[in-house]
Structure formats: C-alpha cells, structure tokens
Design an enzyme around this catalytic site. Structure first.
Site, PDB file in Angstrom:
ATOM      1  N   ASP A  65     113.033  44.248  66.425  1.00 51.20           N
ATOM      2  CA  ASP A  65     112.164  42.936  66.562  1.00 51.20           C
ATOM      3  C   ASP A  65     112.351  42.357  65.006  1.00 51.20           C
ATOM      4  OD1 ASP A  65     110.482  41.005  67.570  1.00 51.20           O
ATOM      5  OD2 ASP A  65     109.215  41.600  66.265  1.00 51.20           O
ATOM      6  N   ASN A 124     112.678  30.236  61.119  1.00 45.96           N
ATOM      7  CA  ASN A 124     112.842  28.855  61.943  1.00 45.96           C
ATOM      8  C   ASN A 124     111.910  27.634  61.345  1.00 45.96           C
ATOM      9  OD1 ASN A 124     114.802  29.529  63.781  1.00 45.96           O
ATOM     10  ND2 ASN A 124     113.315  30.336  65.054  1.00 45.96           N
ATOM     11  N   ASP A 138     119.405  30.571  63.932  1.00 47.02           N
ATOM     12  CA  ASP A 138     120.735  30.843  64.722  1.00 47.02           C
ATOM     13  C   ASP A 138     121.597  31.658  64.014  1.00 47.02           C
ATOM     14  OD1 ASP A 138     119.717  29.408  66.916  1.00 47.02           O
ATOM     15  OD2 ASP A 138     121.115  27.824  66.681  1.00 47.02           O
ATOM     16  N   ASP A 164     114.216  36.776  69.315  1.00 47.56           N
ATOM     17  CA  ASP A 164     114.562  37.565  68.266  1.00 47.56           C
ATOM     18  C   ASP A 164     114.282  39.163  68.371  1.00 47.56           C
ATOM     19  OD1 ASP A 164     111.775  37.702  68.077  1.00 47.56           O
ATOM     20  OD2 ASP A 164     111.456  37.960  66.017  1.00 47.56           O
TER      21      ASP A 164
END
Length: 190
Positions: free
Chosen positions: A65, A73, A82, A108
């Site tokens: 994770d 983001n 991305d 993620d």
C-alpha cells in the site's frame, strides 16, 4: 483449376483462423492487464493466485500500500499519481521474478505472490529502499514509501481471500508503526 482454387480458399481460411486466434489471444491478454501500469488486474491476480494455491504450493503473499497516495493526487495532481503507479508497477515487475504474480487490486494497493514460502527480509528491505529512492520528476522532493503486509501459504491460508485477510491484518499493524515498513502476519494477533 478447381483443385488450385480449393487450395487457395483452404490457405486463406487457415490464415484467417490463425490471425483470428492470435488476435483473440491478444485481446484476452489485454483484458487481464491493468491498462495504466501493465501488471495483472484484480480479477486476474485473484484467479492466478487461487490456481497456484490449488497446486498446494508454498508461497509468500504480500499486500503493498502506497503511503500518503491521496496527498500525491491532491497536491501534485492525478497525472502525477498515475506516474507514481506506473513507476511502482515497473519497479515491482523488475524486483520480483517473472514467475511471481504481480497485480494491482485497486487504487494504490498491489498484491504480489512469491512462489517461495521463505521470504528473504533483506529483499523486502531492498524494495523499501528502492521505492524511497525512486525519483519522479513531477513530485519534486517528495519521498515515496510503502507499507507491506505479509502472509504465508499454506500456514496462513489456502485461498486468495484467506491470505488477503491475514496479510491485510499485518498491513493494518504496519500502519501503526510508521511509513516505509512491513509486518509479517502473526496468527495470534488476528
């Protein structure tokens, strides 16, 4: 002449069948891969892992994770997020063997099945360090890190969901200890 035309028609049919088969295989491959990062998607990851486990193989199951991915983001934009996922997917594919299963199961979160029950903890430390040193231009000086939860088959489970549950519990424990870390499942803590 009829024999000649028959051979041409037969050859054409064989070519079309072969071409169609090759195209179908390619389309199946595309349906199994996460389009953003070129690792297996969730459904394929689970299916492949369950197949390995049906063979009674001893394996190491990792949930990875990304730490603070939402802030990547939010602060740098989804294109940068991305880019992080693309770089991580490539790093995971290069760090683990081709025979290991590397998949993204959402956002993620990644799953890796190592076809060996004995995980070399130096290998995990090396992965954590490589991620911490990963340079992504869009993130400027932001240091990436991950947390990892680890479970073992068959000790901690014999299906994807059993291993997922145990590795997820270990991941949850890791989240209490700080970033860029890992924890191995202890059945007595579940």
């Amino acid at each position: 002449m009829a024999t000649f035309l028959g051979l041409i028609v037969l050859s054409l049919m064989m070519y079309l069948a072969h071409s169609s088969s090759r195209e179908n295989k390619y389309l199946i491959h595309l349906s199994e891969i996460d389009p953003l990062i070129s690792v297996f998607n969730k459904e394929t990851t689970q299916k492949l892992i369950d197949q390995k486990l049906n063979n009674k193989e001893h394996c190491c199951f990792l949930i990875l994770d990304v730490d603070a991915f939402k802030s990547v983001n939010d602060n740098y934009g989804h294109a940068a997020g991305d880019k992080v996922l693309e770089n991580l997917g490539l790093l995971f594919k290069n760090h683990f063997r081709q025979s290991d299963i590397v998949g993204r199961i959402g956002g993620d979160e990644f799953i890796i099945l190592i076809q060996d029950e004995n995980i070399d903890e130096c290998r995990i430390q090396s992965l954590l360090q490589k991620i911490n040193e990963l340079k992504i231009e869009e993130l400027k000086d932001f240091k990436l890190s991950i947390r990892i939860g680890i479970a073992f088959a068959p000790k901690d489970g014999t299906t994807f969901m059993e291993l997922y549950r145990h590795a997820d519990q270990a991941l949850y424990q890791t989240k209490r200890t700080g970033k860029n870390n890992y924890k191995i499942c202890k059945n007595d803590e579940i």
